[in-house]
Design a protein around this motif. Structure first.
Motif, mmCIF file in Angstrom:
data_model
loop_
_atom_site.group_PDB
_atom_site.id
_atom_site.type_symbol
_atom_site.label_atom_id
_atom_site.label_comp_id
_atom_site.label_asym_id
_atom_site.label_seq_id
_atom_site.Cartn_x
_atom_site.Cartn_y
_atom_site.Cartn_z
ATOM 1 N N GLU A 24 0.818 -1.205 0.000
ATOM 2 C CA GLU A 24 0.000 0.000 0.000
ATOM 3 C C GLU A 24 0.861 1.268 0.000
ATOM 4 O O GLU A 24 0.601 2.202 -0.764
ATOM 5 C CB GLU A 24 -0.904 -0.033 1.228
ATOM 6 C CG GLU A 24 -1.837 1.117 1.350
ATOM 7 C CD GLU A 24 -2.703 1.005 2.592
ATOM 8 O OE1 GLU A 24 -3.914 1.180 2.440
ATOM 9 O OE2 GLU A 24 -2.174 0.769 3.702
ATOM 10 N N THR A 25 1.865 1.312 0.859
ATOM 11 C CA THR A 25 2.804 2.434 0.939
ATOM 12 C C THR A 25 4.197 1.859 1.159
ATOM 13 O O THR A 25 4.364 0.640 1.260
ATOM 14 C CB THR A 25 2.480 3.392 2.110
ATOM 15 O OG1 THR A 25 2.799 2.745 3.350
ATOM 16 C CG2 THR A 25 1.018 3.828 2.110
ATOM 17 N N LYS A 47 -3.621 -5.489 7.696
ATOM 18 C CA LYS A 47 -2.696 -4.428 7.301
ATOM 19 C C LYS A 47 -1.566 -4.413 8.320
ATOM 20 O O LYS A 47 -1.820 -4.366 9.529
ATOM 21 C CB LYS A 47 -3.408 -3.081 7.277
ATOM 22 C CG LYS A 47 -2.517 -1.927 6.882
ATOM 23 C CD LYS A 47 -3.336 -0.644 6.810
ATOM 24 C CE LYS A 47 -2.488 0.540 6.460
ATOM 25 N NZ LYS A 47 -3.321 1.757 6.264
#
Length: 110
Positions: A24-25, A47
């Motif tokens: 995601e990042t 996550k």
């Protein structure tokens, strides 16, 4: 600094465990268990905060700790489509796995 994994999705298959990894990042990843085998529940998603180290072009070491307390370290060789995964579960059991990793969509990892 943005690493080349960010924004990409990969399928990791080490035999009895198959997951989708979404970077995601630079510092977070969402993993979703496609097939958990005897290791975990299929469909589970989490996550996690990750640390990414570039070993060389298209090879990364990725590490994280899960809510359960399990720790995971991958060496992901995107050039050759090979993944080495080491996991220590909260009960102290240790798993050393090798399998494949492939992009879900076309992606470039340097």
């Amino acid at each position: 600094m943005k690493n080349k994994l960010t924004g990409n999705r990969y399928i990791m298959d080490v035999g009895e465990l198959k997951t989708e990894l979404f970077f995601e990042t630079d510092e977070s990843m969402i993993f979703t268990v496609i097939e958990g085998g005897s290791l975990t529940e299929s469909g589970y998603s989490e996550k996690v905060k990750i640390t990414v180290a570039r070993v060389r072009s298209k090879v990364y070491m990725v590490a994280w700790k899960e809510k359960s307390g399990a720790t995971v370290t991958h060496v992901e060789d995107h050039k050759n489509g090979i993944i080495y995964s080491n996991a220590t579960l909260p009960d102290g059991s240790f798993y050393n796995m090798k399998g494949t990793i492939h992009p879900v969509q076309d992606s470039v990892t340097e």
